[in-house]
Scaffold this motif. Structure first.
Motif, PDB file in Angstrom:
ATOM      1  N   HIS A  12      -4.818  23.192  23.039  1.00 62.45           N
ATOM      2  CA  HIS A  12      -3.522  22.448  23.631  1.00 62.45           C
ATOM      3  C   HIS A  12      -2.422  22.712  25.055  1.00 62.45           C
ATOM      4  CE1 HIS A  12      -4.395  19.735  20.549  1.00 62.45           C
ATOM      5  NE2 HIS A  12      -3.662  19.006  21.111  1.00 62.45           N
ATOM      6  N   ALA A  13      -2.459  22.494  26.143  1.00 57.68           N
ATOM      7  CA  ALA A  13      -1.987  22.780  27.109  1.00 57.68           C
ATOM      8  C   ALA A  13      -0.766  22.481  27.776  1.00 57.68           C
ATOM      9  CB  ALA A  13      -2.382  23.010  28.344  1.00 57.68           C
ATOM     10  N   CYS A 183      -0.354  24.437  34.193  1.00 56.95           N
ATOM     11  CA  CYS A 183       1.036  24.767  32.430  1.00 56.95           C
ATOM     12  C   CYS A 183       1.575  26.811  32.587  1.00 56.95           C
ATOM     13  CB  CYS A 183      -0.297  25.317  31.164  1.00 56.95           C
ATOM     14  SG  CYS A 183       0.069  25.792  29.428  1.00 56.95           S
ATOM     15  N   ASP A 184       1.987  26.600  31.772  1.00 55.38           N
ATOM     16  CA  ASP A 184       2.479  27.948  32.094  1.00 55.38           C
ATOM     17  C   ASP A 184       2.687  29.221  30.845  1.00 55.38           C
ATOM     18  OD1 ASP A 184       4.157  28.470  29.391  1.00 55.38           O
ATOM     19  OD2 ASP A 184       5.868  27.462  30.779  1.00 55.38           O
ATOM     20  N   GLY A 185       1.731  28.656  30.449  1.00 58.64           N
ATOM     21  CA  GLY A 185       0.550  29.278  29.288  1.00 58.64           C
ATOM     22  C   GLY A 185       1.971  30.209  28.785  1.00 58.64           C
ATOM     23  N   GLU A 189       6.405  30.014  23.235  1.00 57.56           N
ATOM     24  CA  GLU A 189       6.757  29.347  23.456  1.00 57.56           C
ATOM     25  C   GLU A 189       6.171  28.183  23.035  1.00 57.56           C
ATOM     26  OE1 GLU A 189       9.152  28.756  27.478  1.00 57.56           O
ATOM     27  OE2 GLU A 189      10.142  30.715  26.477  1.00 57.56           O
ATOM     28  N   GLY A 190       4.872  27.767  22.659  1.00 51.35           N
ATOM     29  CA  GLY A 190       3.839  26.965  22.453  1.00 51.35           C
ATOM     30  C   GLY A 190       3.319  25.890  23.704  1.00 51.35           C
ATOM     31  N   SER A 191       3.306  26.668  24.263  1.00 57.10           N
ATOM     32  CA  SER A 191       2.961  25.502  25.689  1.00 57.10           C
ATOM     33  C   SER A 191       1.467  25.943  25.630  1.00 57.10           C
ATOM     34  CB  SER A 191       3.581  26.780  26.796  1.00 57.10           C
ATOM     35  OG  SER A 191       4.656  26.180  27.457  1.00 57.10           O
TER      36      SER A 191
END
Ligand code: ADP
Ligand code: MG
Length: 479
Positions: A12-13, A183-185, A189-191
């Motif tokens: 999940h991105a 996406c900040d990857g 933070e769960g990103s």
């Protein structure tokens, strides 16, 4: 009996849009709970979702980057389930017709071999809110800021055969989404999160075993550990006469084990149906071509170019292209160092990345700029300083003491290349060590290093090593 693991990842991105996928609420991380959820995110009656075009663009960009088909027509569906952090009672996702299908990506295994991993699909969906179990005694808090944040779920084929392969693939996708700037990857933070589907089968069997799905693994290291634990658990279970059941398991990092969470829902349990509030998503060629034009140079292409243009090894080129920022930094150093590609690679990968790692920083937080590092490398190549003294200059630059030239002047680090001055030091050293001179001259060649060391020490490391070698040889050998 030999076993083989079969693994497929669902990643999940979180897409880096400014607003949510179906509303105008902000996606910023870290705001006060429940300050960034609007009526649409809360699923209040009478509201309608409006699709965020930027999220579509980002999904298409990913699709193009993995050689997939970007669907001309895709459909949003409702995935129905009840959970406190899902106020609508359903999640809007794509089911039968995802926006991206049939892609692939190449990974490099530890053995150096290349392997192609299939990407079954990547679809757009909204994130749910967050349950906060820790902050409220005996109760659970709900923060709906994350509800409606756009996600791209990237589903791989079950092509992976070990935990290490799975992590290599995960890192590759991680690097790719950051290159694409979709996406900040940020895993903390769960990103960027991943569920790992794991099964085992006897080597040579053509049918897959029953899989367990491990949820909530939020670091590369934990993904590897969780998968390895799960593989062992399944093998032991089968070998002792048991059977793997299809279920969702949770990885507990403290205990380093996976635990059963719930039995796996079948798709029919979710009662998927097309969302009547949203029209099918129709994308035309012009849109896709427009997105194609925004594709940057991708990691593989960049790595190959680094090997070709800079004469780097494949390993060095891979390290230097792990992120777009690092690659950019390296290229700027090479330029400032007047094309000294190999030496630049050594300094960036050795000293600089070492120092950054120690302080848990990434390249964008480097206190030494690319110009600065390149400038210092110029002073090595023009013999102003030796490679060894350069480490002192590097440390001073790291501490914010200015550019290489300023540091060299302020600390008097300029290399001594004056033959007369070096000869004088050598004469002193020879005079002070008559015994060693005697031994050297009677055949103990190894002592040469001792003399070099003494001369360098006397000169505080500033004598030009090449000249020291030449002059010492002359003086010791010619008596
Ligand atoms: P779901 O949405 O129910 O989790 P999917 O069929 O979309 O199911 O599969 C999810 C993931 O599980 C995919 O990445 C796929 O590669 C992987 N997978 C499917 N079957 C197996 C298996 N037997 N062993 C390991 N992974 C599997
Ligand atoms: Mg799944």
């Amino acid at each position: 009996m030999e076993w083989e693991a079969v693994i497929g990842l669902e990643i999940h991105a979180q897409l880096a849009t400014r607003s949510k996928i179906f509303s105008g609420a902000s996606t910023d991380f870290g705001a006060e709970p429940n300050t960034q959820a609007c009526a649409v995110d809360l699923g209040l009656p009478g509201v309608l979702p409006v699709l965020n075009k930027e999220a579509v663009r980002m999904a298409a960009k990913f699709g193009l980057a993995v050689g997939a088909t970007v669907a001309k027509r895709s459909v949003f569906a409702r995935k129905n389930y009840f959970y406190p952090d899902l106020p609508k009672g359903y999640q809007i996702s794509q089911y039968e017709l995802p926006i991206v299908a049939k892609g692939k990506i190449e990974i490099e295994l530890e053995s150096g071999e290349h392997k192609t991993v299939g990407i079954t699909r990547a679809h757009l969906e909204e994130d749910a809110g967050k349950s906060l179990h820790e902050d409220f005694h005996g109760m659970t808090g709900i923060d709906l800021n994350r509800a409606g944040t756009p996600l791209l779920e990237i589903v791989s084929e079950p092509d992976l055969r070990s935990a290490a392969e799975a992590v290599t693939y995960l890192k590759k996708i991680h690097s790719l989404v950051r290159y694409l700037e979709i996406c900040d990857g940020n895993m903390q933070e769960g990103s960027f999160r991943c569920d790992a589907n794991v099964s085992v089968r006897r080597k040579g069997a053509d049918k897959f075993g029953t899989r367990a799905e491990i949820k909530n693994v939020n670091s590369f290291r934990f993904v590897e550990k969780a998968i390895n634990f799960e593989i062992e658990r399944q093998i032991e279970l089968i070998e002792s006469g048991g059977q793997v059941v299809q279920e969702t398991r949770l990885y507990d990092a403290d205990k380093d084990e996976t635990r059963s969470m719930r039995s796996k829902e079948e798709a029919m349990d979710y009662r998927y149906f097309p969302d009547p509030d949203l029209l099918p998503l129709i994308i035309d060629d012009a849109f896709v071509e427009g997105v194609r034009k925004t594709l940057p140079e991708l990691p593989d292409a960049k790595r190959e170019r680094f090997v070709k243009d800079y004469g780097l090894s494949n390993y060095d080129a891979s390290v230097l292209t792990t992120s777009r920022e690092l690659a950019q930094y390296y290229e700027a150093v090479v330029k400032a160092a007047k094309g000294e590609a190999k030496l630049s690679a050594n300094w960036v990968m050795g000293e600089l990345l070492g120092a950054l790692n120690k302080e848990n920083k990434d390249i964008t937080q480097s206190p030494i700029g690319a110009q600065q590092l390149g400038g210092m490398i110029c002073r090595i190549t023009d013999n102003t300083i030796s490679g060894k003294i350069a480490k002192q200059v590097f440390e001073a630059m790291w501490a914010g003491e200015g550019d290489a030239d300023a540091v060299i002047e302020a600390k008097g680090l300029r290399q001594v290349t004056d033959t007369g001055a070096i000869a004088k030091i050598i004469d002193d050293v020879i005079a002070k060590n008559p015994e060693q001179v005697e031994q050297y001259r009677s055949g103990k060649d190894k002592l040469f290093g001792f003399f070099v060391g003494q001369v360098m020490k006397e000169s505080k490391g500033k004598a030009n090593p090449g000249q020291v070698n030449d002059l010492l040889k002359q003086k010791l050998d010619n008596k």
